[in-house]
Design a protein around this motif. Structure first.
Motif, short mmCIF file in Angstrom:
data_model
loop_
_atom_site.label_atom_id
_atom_site.label_comp_id
_atom_site.label_asym_id
_atom_site.label_seq_id
_atom_site.Cartn_x
_atom_site.Cartn_y
_atom_site.Cartn_z
N PHE A 281 0.86 -1.19 0.00
CA PHE A 281 0.00 0.00 0.00
C PHE A 281 0.89 1.23 0.00
CE2 PHE A 281 -2.17 3.49 2.10
CZ PHE A 281 -3.38 3.53 1.42
N VAL A 282 0.54 2.24 -0.80
CA VAL A 282 1.33 3.46 -0.89
C VAL A 282 0.44 4.66 -0.55
CG1 VAL A 282 2.88 4.84 -2.31
CG2 VAL A 282 2.66 2.38 -2.74
N ALA A 283 0.89 5.45 0.43
CA ALA A 283 0.20 6.68 0.83
C ALA A 283 0.67 7.81 -0.08
CB ALA A 283 0.50 7.00 2.29
N CYS A 284 -0.26 8.44 -0.76
CA CYS A 284 0.09 9.38 -1.83
C CYS A 284 -0.54 10.75 -1.63
CB CYS A 284 -0.37 8.83 -3.18
SG CYS A 284 0.26 7.20 -3.61
N PHE A 285 -0.05 11.71 -2.37
CA PHE A 285 -0.73 12.97 -2.58
C PHE A 285 -1.70 12.74 -3.74
CE2 PHE A 285 -1.05 17.06 -4.86
CZ PHE A 285 -1.65 17.80 -3.86
N GLY A 286 -3.00 12.74 -3.43
CA GLY A 286 -4.00 12.37 -4.42
C GLY A 286 -4.55 11.00 -4.10
N GLN A 287 -4.63 10.14 -5.08
CA GLN A 287 -5.18 8.80 -4.90
C GLN A 287 -4.13 7.84 -4.33
OE1 GLN A 287 -8.53 7.39 -5.63
NE2 GLN A 287 -7.42 6.13 -4.16
N ASN A 288 -4.43 7.27 -3.18
CA ASN A 288 -3.56 6.21 -2.65
C ASN A 288 -3.62 5.01 -3.57
OD1 ASN A 288 -2.91 7.75 -0.34
ND2 ASN A 288 -4.75 7.04 0.71
N ARG A 289 -2.61 4.12 -3.44
CA ARG A 289 -2.56 2.98 -4.35
C ARG A 289 -2.29 1.70 -3.57
NH1 ARG A 289 -0.97 5.00 -9.46
NH2 ARG A 289 -1.17 2.91 -10.35
N LEU A 290 -2.89 0.61 -4.02
CA LEU A 290 -2.66 -0.72 -3.47
C LEU A 290 -2.16 -1.61 -4.60
CD1 LEU A 290 -2.93 -2.78 -1.13
CD2 LEU A 290 -5.24 -3.25 -1.97
N TRP A 291 -0.96 -2.17 -4.40
CA TRP A 291 -0.37 -3.06 -5.39
C TRP A 291 -0.43 -4.49 -4.89
CZ3 TRP A 291 0.76 -1.54 -10.21
CH2 TRP A 291 0.85 -0.16 -10.43
N ARG A 292 -1.23 -5.32 -5.58
CA ARG A 292 -1.41 -6.71 -5.18
C ARG A 292 -0.29 -7.58 -5.75
NH1 ARG A 292 -5.80 -11.11 -7.23
NH2 ARG A 292 -5.36 -12.70 -5.63
N ASN A 293 0.28 -8.41 -4.89
CA ASN A 293 1.34 -9.34 -5.28
C ASN A 293 0.70 -10.55 -5.94
OD1 ASN A 293 3.51 -11.14 -5.41
ND2 ASN A 293 4.32 -10.51 -3.42
N LEU A 294 0.99 -10.75 -7.23
CA LEU A 294 0.41 -11.85 -7.99
C LEU A 294 1.28 -13.11 -7.95
CD1 LEU A 294 -0.63 -9.86 -11.19
CD2 LEU A 294 -2.02 -10.36 -9.17
N GLY A 295 2.47 -12.99 -7.37
CA GLY A 295 3.42 -14.09 -7.40
C GLY A 295 4.34 -13.99 -8.59
N GLN A 296 5.45 -14.74 -8.54
CA GLN A 296 6.43 -14.76 -9.63
C GLN A 296 6.94 -13.36 -9.95
OE1 GLN A 296 4.43 -16.94 -12.80
NE2 GLN A 296 5.08 -18.89 -11.92
N GLY A 297 7.01 -12.52 -8.91
CA GLY A 297 7.59 -11.19 -9.07
C GLY A 297 6.70 -10.17 -9.74
N ARG A 298 5.41 -10.46 -9.88
CA ARG A 298 4.51 -9.56 -10.58
C ARG A 298 3.50 -8.94 -9.62
NH1 ARG A 298 5.27 -7.52 -15.37
NH2 ARG A 298 3.03 -7.54 -15.75
N PHE A 299 3.14 -7.68 -9.90
CA PHE A 299 2.16 -6.94 -9.11
C PHE A 299 1.12 -6.33 -10.05
CE2 PHE A 299 5.73 -7.24 -6.31
CZ PHE A 299 5.23 -7.19 -5.01
N ALA A 300 -0.09 -6.09 -9.49
CA ALA A 300 -1.15 -5.42 -10.24
C ALA A 300 -1.82 -4.39 -9.36
CB ALA A 300 -2.17 -6.44 -10.74
N ASP A 301 -2.28 -3.31 -9.98
CA ASP A 301 -2.97 -2.25 -9.25
C ASP A 301 -4.35 -2.75 -8.83
OD1 ASP A 301 -4.19 0.02 -8.27
OD2 ASP A 301 -3.52 1.32 -9.90
N ALA A 302 -4.55 -2.89 -7.49
CA ALA A 302 -5.82 -3.39 -6.97
C ALA A 302 -6.57 -2.32 -6.19
CB ALA A 302 -5.57 -4.61 -6.08
#
Length: 568
Positions: free
Chosen positions: A146-167
Motif C-alpha cells: 500500500f502506498v500513501a500518496c498525494f492524491g489517490q492512494n494505491r494498493l499493489w497486489r502481489n500476484l506471485g512470480q515477481g509480478r504486481f497489479a494495481d488493486a
C-alpha cells in the motif's frame, strides 16, 4: 513543523498525573563520553549494493510544504525467498505533481546486493508518494504494497512470480483522496485479517502556492499551521479482498484533524487489543485505544502521550517502540522539530506514561536537530537496545547561526550505557557526513545476525549501512508464521519475550514504522557472550489473538515460530 508555545489550562491539568512521579531536579545534559570506545560500527556499502537510486520530492531548494517530507522505504519479501527486498515509493515535482519518475522495487540477491526489478514487476507507480505499508491484505500468502500518496492512494497486489497489479479500485480503496503521509496494516478487529490505518496531513493545491512565513528574519516555507488539516482514515478488511471505510463509525475522527505524519499499531493498554499511536505535527499526538468491534477513543491526553512534560504540543514525526526500563511494557519515542527535543514516553503499570526524556539522556543531543525516522535497535548485541535516528531540516535557509540548526544534518546514534543513552562520537565515516534524511528501516539485510540500515533522504541517493558486528552466536532472530491466518500470518501485534538466564528482553511486531515506512516483521535480540553451561534462551510469544507459544531458541540463528494451534 514548528511546535506551539501555547499551553492551555486543559493540557496543564492533563500532565499533572505524569509529573507526579517524574523527577525534574536535573536539567537535560549530554551523556559524558564512556571510558571504553563504542562497539557499534557500520560501513556505508551503497557503492557495491546495486542500489543507485536518488529520491525525488520536488526540487532543490524546496519552496512549498509538499516538497519537504520526502518519501519512505518498505521492507518486503515479495518473492518469499527469506530475505528483505526493498520498495521505494518515490515522489514528483510541483510542476508535474501526478507524474513523477516512478517507484522502484529491488530484489535482494544476498551479500548486501540488490537488483532493480521494477520494469518486470508491473509496478508503474508515478504518483507523488510518501509512506508505505506491507501486508497480505487478501490472505493469499503473498505480501502486498500500500502506498500513501498525494492524491489517490494505491494498493499493489502481489500476484506471485515477481509480478504486481494495481488493486486500488477492486479493493475498495479508490475513494477519499487528499495528502496521505503514512500507513499501517494490522488486525484491528481480531478477525485474523489485516485492516488499514492511514495518516493524512493538510489540504494542499499545487496550483495555489502557500505564501512563505518569516522566522527570525528569514523567509521560510509556510505550514502546517495556517493550512487546513486532514482527518486520518481507517479501513476494515472484509475478508474477501475488499475494504470498507470505517473512518467515521470507528471514532478515529472524534478528535480534531491534527496533521498526521506517522502511526504505530500495537497493544499499548494491556487489554489484548491493538491500539493506534499517531504522531501529529504541531498538535497533540493521539493514542487511539481499541474498544473492540472496530471502535476507538483517543486517550492520549489522559495518559500523558499527547504532549511533552511541559504540556507543549510538538512537531512529532518518527516513532520508535522499545522497552527502555525493562518492565516488559512498550515505551514510545517521538522525534521532533529543531529547537525542541525528541521525547521519550515510558509506560507505567497504572496505564499512564511518564516523560523520561531527561532521565534517559535522549533530549539534549537532539535539540539542534530536526528528527525523522527513529528505531530502537541492539546494534552491538549487548542485550540492550540502542537508538538510531535520521535528521535533516526542512528549511533550505537553515544554518546554526540563523536558526541554531543546519539544513543538512548527521545521524544521531545513541548507545545504551547503563541507565542512559550516549551519543556516538562522529569518528566513523558513516556518522560524519551531513544529509537531508527522512526515512530509514533497520533489519538483518544480509542474514549475518546483526541489524543493518537503509536510509532515504530528500532528493539524495539512498544509502545502505552494513553493521559489521558479525559475532556468530550472540544474537537470535524470531519470525512468526501463522499459516491459518487470513492475512496476518506474520503476527503484527504480537509481543515476543526472550529470557536468557536472568536477562529478559521484549520486542513487538509493530504495524507502521519509523517514519513513512514499515517495521521488519521479525524480532532481533542481542544476547551478549554465551555463559558456560547456560540453558538455551527461552521465547514466549503472545499472539495478537491471545494465544501463547513457548519454546527454546538457538543462539546465532533465525527461528520461525508458529502458534500452538492452527485453529482460530
Amino acid at each position: 513543523m514548528r511546535r506551539t508555545q501555547l499551553l492551555s489550562a486543559g493540557l496543564r491539568a492533563s500532565v499533572l498525573v505524569s509529573l507526579a512521579s517524574v523527577s525534574l531536579a536535573a536539567p537535560q545534559q549530554a551523556m559524558p563520553e564512556a571510558d571504553t570506545p563504542s562497539t557499534i560500527h557500520m560501513d556505508d556499502v551503497t557503492a557495491r549494493s546495486g542500489i543507485d537510486f536518488a529520491t525525488c520530492s520536488g526540487v532543490d531548494p524546496s519552496t512549498q510544504i509538499l516538497e519537504v517530507k520526502g518519501g519512505g522505504v518498505a521492507l518486503i519479501d515479495f518473492d518469499a525467498d527469506g530475505d528483505w527486498d526493498l520498495f521505494f515509493p518515490n515522489g514528483a515535482t510541483l510542476a508535474s505533481p501526478t507524474t513523477g519518475p516512478g517507484a522502484r522495487l529491488y530484489e535482494n540477491l544476498g551479500g548486501m546486493q540488490w537488483r532493480d526489478v521494477t520494469a518486470q514487476s508491473g509496478i508503474d507507480h508515478r504518483a507523488w508518494s510518501f509512506g508505505t505499508a506491507i501486508g497480505d491484505y487478501d490472505g493469499d500468502g503473498r505480501d502486498d504494497i500500500f502506498v500513501a500518496c498525494f492524491g489517490q492512494n494505491r494498493l499493489w497486489r502481489n500476484l506471485g512470480q515477481g509480478r504486481f497489479a494495481d488493486a486500488t479500485r477492486s479493493a475498495g480503496l479508490a475513494g477519499e483522496t487528499g495528502w496521505s503521509t503514512s500507513a499501517a496494516f494490522a488486525d484491528l478487529d481480531g478477525d485474523g485479517d489485516l485492516d488499514l490505518y492511514v495518516t493524512r496531513y493538510v489540504e494542499y493545491d499545487p496550483k495555489k502556492p502557500v505564501q512563505p512565513a518569516h522566522l527570525r528574519g528569514l523567509q521560510v516555507i509556510n505550514g502546517p499551521r495556517g493550512i487546513s488539516p486532514l482527518s486520518d482514515m481507517l479501513f476494515e478488511n472484509l475478508g474477501n479482498g475488499t475494504f470498507a471505510d470505517r473512518s467515521e463509525s470507528s471514532g478515529i475522527r472524534a478528535p480534531a484533524a491534527s496533521y498526521g505524519l506517522n502511526a504505530a499499531v500495537l497493544d499499548l493498554t494491556g487489554d489484548g487489543r491493538a491500539d493506534i499511536f499517531v504522531a501529529n505535527d504541531s498538535r497533540p499526538n493521539f493514542l487511539l485505544r481499541n474498544l473492540g468491534n472496530m471502535r476507538f477513543e483517543d486517550i492520549g491526553t489522559r495518559v500523558g502521550v499527547a504532549t511533552n512534560i511541559e504540556g507543549l504540543e510538538q512537531a512529532s514525526m518518527g516513532i520508535a517502540v522499545g522497552d527502555v526500563n525493562g518492565d516488559g511494557r512498550a515505551d514510545l519515542l517521538t522525534t521532533n522539530f529543531s529547537d525542541d527535543t525528541n521525547t521519550l514516553m515510558v509506560s507505567r503499570a497504572d496505564g499512564f506514561f511518564d516523560d523520561a526524556t531527561a532521565r534517559f539522556g535522549v533530549g539534549s543531543p537532539s535539540r539542534t536537530l530536526c528528527g525523522w525516522a527513529a528505531a530502537f535497535a541492539d546494534l552491538d548485541h549487548d542485550a540492550d537496545e540502542d537508538l538510531f535516528i535520521v535528521n535533516g531540516h526542512v528549511y533550505p535557509q537553515a544554518t546554526k547561526a540563523a536558526l541554531n540548526s543546519d539544513y543538512a544534518q548527521p545521524l544521531l546514534v545513541m548507545e545504551r550505557v547503563d541507565t542512559r543513552f550516549r551519543s556516538l562520537a562522529p569518528t566513523q565515516p558513516w556518522l560524519q557526513a551531513a544529509h537531508r534524511d527522512r526515512s530509514a528501516v533497520m533489519a538483518d539485510l544480509d542474514r549475518d545476525g546483526d541489524l543493518d540500515a537503509v536510509v532515504v533522504g530528500l532528493n539524495q541517493p539512498v544509502r545502505i549501512l552494513r553493521n559489521t558486528h558479525d559475532t556468530k552466536d550472540d544474537w537470535a532472530v524470531i519470525a512468526l508464521n501463522d499459516p491459518a491466518s487470513r492475512g496476518n500470518r506474520g503476527g503484527v501485534g504480537a509481543r515476543i519475550e526472550l529470557q536468557d538466564g536472568a536477562q529478559r528482553q521484549v520486542r513487538w511486531i509493530v504495524g507502521g514504522g519509523p517514519f513513512q515506512s514499515n517495521s521488519a516483521a521479525e524480532a532481533h535480540f542481542g544476547l551478549g557472550p554465551e555463559k558456560a553451561g547456560a540453558a538455551p534462551p527461552q521465547v514466549r510469544v503472545t499472539w495478537a489473538d491471545g494465544r501463547i507459544s513457548e519454546q527454546p531458541v538457538q543462539r546465532g540463528a533465525r527461528t520461525v515460530i508458529a502458534p500452538p494451534s492452527q485453529e482460530r
